[in-house]
Design a protein around this motif. Structure first.
Motif, PDB file in Angstrom:
ATOM      1  N   ARG A 276       0.843  -1.199   0.000  1.00 21.58           N
ATOM      2  CA  ARG A 276       0.000   0.000   0.000  1.00 21.58           C
ATOM      3  C   ARG A 276       0.872   1.240   0.000  1.00 21.58           C
ATOM      4  O   ARG A 276       1.937   1.283   0.627  1.00 21.58           O
ATOM      5  N   GLU A 277       0.436   2.239  -0.707  1.00 24.70           N
ATOM      6  CA  GLU A 277       1.171   3.494  -0.809  1.00 24.70           C
ATOM      7  C   GLU A 277       1.447   4.049   0.581  1.00 24.70           C
ATOM      8  O   GLU A 277       0.568   4.128   1.436  1.00 24.70           O
ATOM      9  N   GLY A 278       2.734   4.387   0.810  1.00 22.94           N
ATOM     10  CA  GLY A 278       3.138   4.927   2.099  1.00 22.94           C
ATOM     11  C   GLY A 278       3.699   3.895   3.049  1.00 22.94           C
ATOM     12  O   GLY A 278       4.331   4.256   4.039  1.00 22.94           O
ATOM     13  N   ASP A 279       3.482   2.599   2.768  1.00 23.36           N
ATOM     14  CA  ASP A 279       4.003   1.539   3.636  1.00 23.36           C
ATOM     15  C   ASP A 279       5.465   1.245   3.298  1.00 23.36           C
ATOM     16  O   ASP A 279       6.009   1.737   2.303  1.00 23.36           O
ATOM     17  N   SER A 280       6.100   0.410   4.139  1.00 26.42           N
ATOM     18  CA  SER A 280       7.482  -0.034   3.928  1.00 26.42           C
ATOM     19  C   SER A 280       7.517  -1.557   3.946  1.00 26.42           C
ATOM     20  O   SER A 280       6.763  -2.198   4.691  1.00 26.42           O
ATOM     21  N   LYS A 281       8.396  -2.134   3.123  1.00 27.38           N
ATOM     22  CA  LYS A 281       8.500  -3.592   3.035  1.00 27.38           C
ATOM     23  C   LYS A 281       9.954  -4.002   2.845  1.00 27.38           C
ATOM     24  O   LYS A 281      10.772  -3.256   2.312  1.00 27.38           O
ATOM     25  N   GLU A 282      10.253  -5.239   3.302  1.00 27.89           N
ATOM     26  CA  GLU A 282      11.557  -5.847   3.062  1.00 27.89           C
ATOM     27  C   GLU A 282      11.354  -7.124   2.242  1.00 27.89           C
ATOM     28  O   GLU A 282      10.417  -7.890   2.498  1.00 27.89           O
ATOM     29  N   ILE A 283      12.237  -7.311   1.281  1.00 29.81           N
ATOM     30  CA  ILE A 283      12.189  -8.493   0.425  1.00 29.81           C
ATOM     31  C   ILE A 283      13.515  -9.231   0.581  1.00 29.81           C
ATOM     32  O   ILE A 283      14.583  -8.630   0.401  1.00 29.81           O
ATOM     33  N   THR A 292      30.628 -19.702  -2.381  1.00 34.99           N
ATOM     34  CA  THR A 292      29.812 -18.555  -2.042  1.00 34.99           C
ATOM     35  C   THR A 292      29.613 -17.652  -3.255  1.00 34.99           C
ATOM     36  O   THR A 292      30.522 -17.442  -4.053  1.00 34.99           O
ATOM     37  N   ALA A 293      28.393 -17.123  -3.390  1.00 32.66           N
ATOM     38  CA  ALA A 293      28.036 -16.316  -4.561  1.00 32.66           C
ATOM     39  C   ALA A 293      28.040 -14.832  -4.221  1.00 32.66           C
ATOM     40  O   ALA A 293      27.893 -14.434  -3.055  1.00 32.66           O
ATOM     41  N   ASN A 294      28.212 -14.022  -5.251  1.00 30.78           N
ATOM     42  CA  ASN A 294      28.019 -12.574  -5.153  1.00 30.78           C
ATOM     43  C   ASN A 294      26.551 -12.277  -5.480  1.00 30.78           C
ATOM     44  O   ASN A 294      26.047 -12.710  -6.519  1.00 30.78           O
ATOM     45  N   ILE A 295      25.877 -11.498  -4.622  1.00 30.07           N
ATOM     46  CA  ILE A 295      24.437 -11.277  -4.746  1.00 30.07           C
ATOM     47  C   ILE A 295      24.183  -9.793  -4.964  1.00 30.07           C
ATOM     48  O   ILE A 295      24.854  -8.937  -4.372  1.00 30.07           O
ATOM     49  N   GLN A 309      23.206  -6.985   3.481  1.00 26.80           N
ATOM     50  CA  GLN A 309      23.557  -8.399   3.323  1.00 26.80           C
ATOM     51  C   GLN A 309      23.973  -9.002   4.648  1.00 26.80           C
ATOM     52  O   GLN A 309      24.671  -8.377   5.449  1.00 26.80           O
ATOM     53  N   LYS A 310      23.529 -10.233   4.846  1.00 32.00           N
ATOM     54  CA  LYS A 310      23.927 -11.021   6.005  1.00 32.00           C
ATOM     55  C   LYS A 310      24.141 -12.453   5.522  1.00 32.00           C
ATOM     56  O   LYS A 310      23.193 -13.174   5.252  1.00 32.00           O
ATOM     57  N   GLY A 311      25.424 -12.828   5.430  1.00 30.04           N
ATOM     58  CA  GLY A 311      25.737 -14.152   4.901  1.00 30.04           C
ATOM     59  C   GLY A 311      25.322 -14.256   3.447  1.00 30.04           C
ATOM     60  O   GLY A 311      25.669 -13.424   2.620  1.00 30.04           O
ATOM     61  N   GLN A 312      24.555 -15.285   3.140  1.00 29.38           N
ATOM     62  CA  GLN A 312      24.058 -15.498   1.785  1.00 29.38           C
ATOM     63  C   GLN A 312      22.613 -15.014   1.655  1.00 29.38           C
ATOM     64  O   GLN A 312      21.828 -15.579   0.887  1.00 29.38           O
ATOM     65  N   LEU A 316      16.288  -6.453   0.356  1.00 32.91           N
ATOM     66  CA  LEU A 316      15.915  -5.209  -0.326  1.00 32.91           C
ATOM     67  C   LEU A 316      14.889  -4.480   0.533  1.00 32.91           C
ATOM     68  O   LEU A 316      13.849  -5.050   0.887  1.00 32.91           O
ATOM     69  N   SER A 317      15.182  -3.219   0.856  1.00 35.10           N
ATOM     70  CA  SER A 317      14.289  -2.425   1.714  1.00 35.10           C
ATOM     71  C   SER A 317      13.569  -1.376   0.876  1.00 35.10           C
ATOM     72  O   SER A 317      14.213  -0.550   0.218  1.00 35.10           O
ATOM     73  N   LEU A 318      12.238  -1.406   0.907  1.00 37.66           N
ATOM     74  CA  LEU A 318      11.409  -0.411   0.239  1.00 37.66           C
ATOM     75  C   LEU A 318      10.745   0.429   1.324  1.00 37.66           C
ATOM     76  O   LEU A 318       9.924  -0.077   2.096  1.00 37.66           O
ATOM     77  N   GLN A 319      11.096   1.712   1.375  1.00 43.65           N
ATOM     78  CA  GLN A 319      10.624   2.593   2.431  1.00 43.65           C
ATOM     79  C   GLN A 319       9.646   3.613   1.868  1.00 43.65           C
ATOM     80  O   GLN A 319       9.903   4.247   0.842  1.00 43.65           O
ATOM     81  N   ASN A 320       8.491   3.795   2.576  1.00 41.51           N
ATOM     82  CA  ASN A 320       7.495   4.815   2.233  1.00 41.51           C
ATOM     83  C   ASN A 320       7.214   4.805   0.728  1.00 41.51           C
ATOM     84  O   ASN A 320       7.428   5.785   0.025  1.00 41.51           O
ATOM     85  N   VAL A 321       6.732   3.690   0.240  1.00 43.00           N
ATOM     86  CA  VAL A 321       6.623   3.467  -1.202  1.00 43.00           C
ATOM     87  C   VAL A 321       5.575   4.380  -1.827  1.00 43.00           C
ATOM     88  O   VAL A 321       4.618   4.815  -1.181  1.00 43.00           O
ATOM     89  N   THR A 322       5.807   4.695  -3.089  1.00 45.71           N
ATOM     90  CA  THR A 322       4.857   5.443  -3.908  1.00 45.71           C
ATOM     91  C   THR A 322       4.568   4.625  -5.160  1.00 45.71           C
ATOM     92  O   THR A 322       5.162   3.566  -5.380  1.00 45.71           O
TER      93      THR A 322
END
Length: 562
Positions: A276-283, A292-295, A309-312, A316-322
């Motif tokens: 929803r517009e205005g919310d924040s999400k992490e993926i 070990t891979a490069n991400i 990044q933490k380990g593998q 992705l952080s989406l803050q106050n989305v529009t």
């Protein structure tokens, strides 16, 4: 009393012999007795694994007063406690004379008459750990025990088999591993057992005899590893008659990265996410790879910076989305074995924006100019509103107040001024926009008659102009025909343009026309009752003037037609 003395005498004698004997250790040993000719060579210490076998080489000599015959026998005794131990474990003769106390595990392998006192132990047991002494006996009093050199046998735990190779396992590529048994004993062919997450059906056992009489035993297993086999154990168990040993390795399987995109509170891998517009999400992008891979996260072809990044695991952080954050986000992982990617579609939902209203026409949806239309016009109004999810559109009129349509299109015939409102709604809110339509009076009939009159006038003028042009062209043609014949002399009269005229009812008229270009024409018209009129026209304009010009005269004549 005599028996005690005899026992004491023998005990004293044994102790004395023990003190006098010379004992030494090493791989090859010799015994020196009071008779220097009696010698024995054997390893001082022998080690054998539990359940396996060992061969103990041995050679001995006797004194010059001791001649070995074909009947000479050799006996190995177990244990030494300072006196003669009658506990035989192996003898060069049959078992009827010396009972088998080891179930055939100890075997005298040497030839006594040749001075060979070798023996072997198979299926070694912990109880076989001890010192052993050799005794030779021949016919008559020829007997001697070699107490100075006593090989010491130690039984250790069975070693693990060896598995190789343990590296260079690549997912999807077939590989063969080998398990080698820790023995070279003849006659002790072991059983191999493979266990693990890989396919263990393709195995093959091998036995190889070497020139020295020893044997090698090994087993091969062939399989195709997969990523799920990485870090799983593979076990090879070698089983002998009474003992077994196993070896464990952890498979190191290299493979291209495997990705899994998840979101907090999700139940599994996600390929789409609604925010929803205005919310924040992490993926979350969780990678399983070896090595070990490069991400990285990208939006389209552009890298995304708001990650951690933490380990593998790369978040992705989406803050106050529009609504501008609506896009396809891709997580990419790469190592030496290849690369892989996975995407998630992020859809930002928001309330309807203010609707726009236009008029549907063949050339497209156009704005209503000045919002004014003629009375009785039929309009097709269209309403559009940006929203996610798509909005439900409806039309409302103000007088009387009512809902006109439940769709984006409103078709109306306007007869008076009116306000129409388009309303857009979804689960996040609503928005509306209105339009005032002003009706202009219809055109009066007089205006239509004026237009018709003007059209008739135009057509009339066009006809008149055509007639005049036609007459002018005809007159011009006549003039050209009049000038075709020229007079031969000054006195010549040229007759031309003689025409028959139909009878005219008792009228006479004369028409004199002054021609252009300085020409004079005379025409005489006469009429008679019930007679046809004949006329002639004389033209003297072509005569050359003389010295004394005279006035031109027109001669009239009447020509009668019979």
């Amino acid at each position: 009393m005599g028996g005690r003395r005899s026992w004491f005498y023998w005990k004293y004698h044994i102790i004395l012999l023990s003190i006098l004997s010379v004992q030494w250790k090493g791989r090859n040993c010799q015994e020196q007795t009071d008779k220097s000719e009696y010698k024995i060579e054997a390893p001082a210490e022998v080690t054998v694994q539990r359940g396996l076998c060992v061969h103990i080489p041995c050679n001995f000599t006797v004194g010059t007063d001791f001649t070995l015959t074909r009947d000479a026998i050799g006996i190995w005794y177990k244990g030494y406690n300072g006196h003669f131990n009658k506990n035989p474990v192996a003898a060069s003769t049959n078992s009827s004379q010396f009972p088998d106390t080891t179930n055939g595990r100890f075997i005298f392998t040497g030839k006594v008459s040749a001075g060979d006192c070798s023996f072997s132990i198979s299926d070694a047991q912990p109880g076989d750990t001890d010192r052993y002494q050799f005794r030779v006996e021949d016919t008559g009093p020829s007997k001697f025990t070699y107490r100075g050199t006593q090989p010491s046998v130690s039984v250790t735990e069975l070693k693990e088999p060896d598995i190789s190779p343990t590296k260079d396992l690549i997912a999807g590529e077939e590989v063969t591993l080998t398990c080698t048994a820790p023995t070279n004993c003849p006659g002790l062919s072991p059983t191999f057992t493979w266990e693990g997450s890989v396919n263990t059906e393709r195995t093959q056992n091998h036995t190889l005899r070497h020139k020295d009489g020893n044997f090698s035993y090994w087993s091969n297993i062939t399989f195709t590893p997969s990523p799920r086999d990485h870090n799983t154990p593979l076990t090879c168990t070698v089983t002998y008659k009474h003992e077994s040993a196993k070896a464990n390795i952890t498979l190191n399987v290299e493979y291209t990265p495997l990705l899994n995109i998840t979101v907090p509170g999700g139940t599994g891998e996600s390929s789409s996410l609604i925010v929803r517009e205005g919310d924040s999400k992490e993926i979350y992008c969780t990678v399983n790879s070896n090595p070990t891979a490069n991400i990285s996260w990208t939006r389209g072809n552009s890298p995304v910076e708001n990650t951690k990044q933490k380990g593998q695991n790369l978040t992705l952080s989406l803050q106050n989305v529009t609504e501008n954050d609506t896009a396809v986000y891709t997580c990419t992982a790469q190592n030496q074995r290849g690369s892989n990617k996975s995407s998630v579609t992020v859809s930002v939902e928001y309330p309807p924006r203010q609707p726009t209203i236009c008029v549907d026409k063949p050339e497209g949806c156009l704005p209503l100019v000045n919002d004014s239309v003629p009375e009785g016009s039929t309009l097709s109004l269209s309403c559009r509103a940006e929203s996610n999810p798509p909005a439900n559109l409806s039309w409302i009129q103000n007088d009387p107040l009512k809902t006109c349509s439940e769709s984006s299109i409103l078709k109306v015939q306007v007869t008076n001024d009116i306000v129409y409102t388009c309303q857009a709604t979804n689960r996040y809110g609503l928005s509306n926009s209105s339009i005032l339509i002003i009706v202009t009076p219809a055109q009066k009939p007089q205006t239509n008659l004026l237009i018709v009159g003007l059209c008739i006038l135009f057509v009339t003028l066009a006809v008149i102009a055509a007639v005049l042009v036609f007459r002018w062209m005809r007159k011009k043609k006549n003039k050209q025909e009049d000038t075709k014949e020229m007079p031969k002399s000054d006195g010549d009269v040229i007759y031309n343009n003689i025409e028959n005229i139909q009878s005219i009812n008792n009228e006479s008229y004369m028409d004199t026309e002054k021609a252009k270009r300085d020409k004079d024409y005379s025409n005489l018209y006469m009429s008679f009752d019930d007679k046809e009129l004949q006329y002639a026209s004389l033209d003297f304009s072509k005569l050359k003037p003389k010295e004394d010009p005279q006035t031109e005269e027109i001669i009239y004549s009447v020509v009668k037609h019979n």
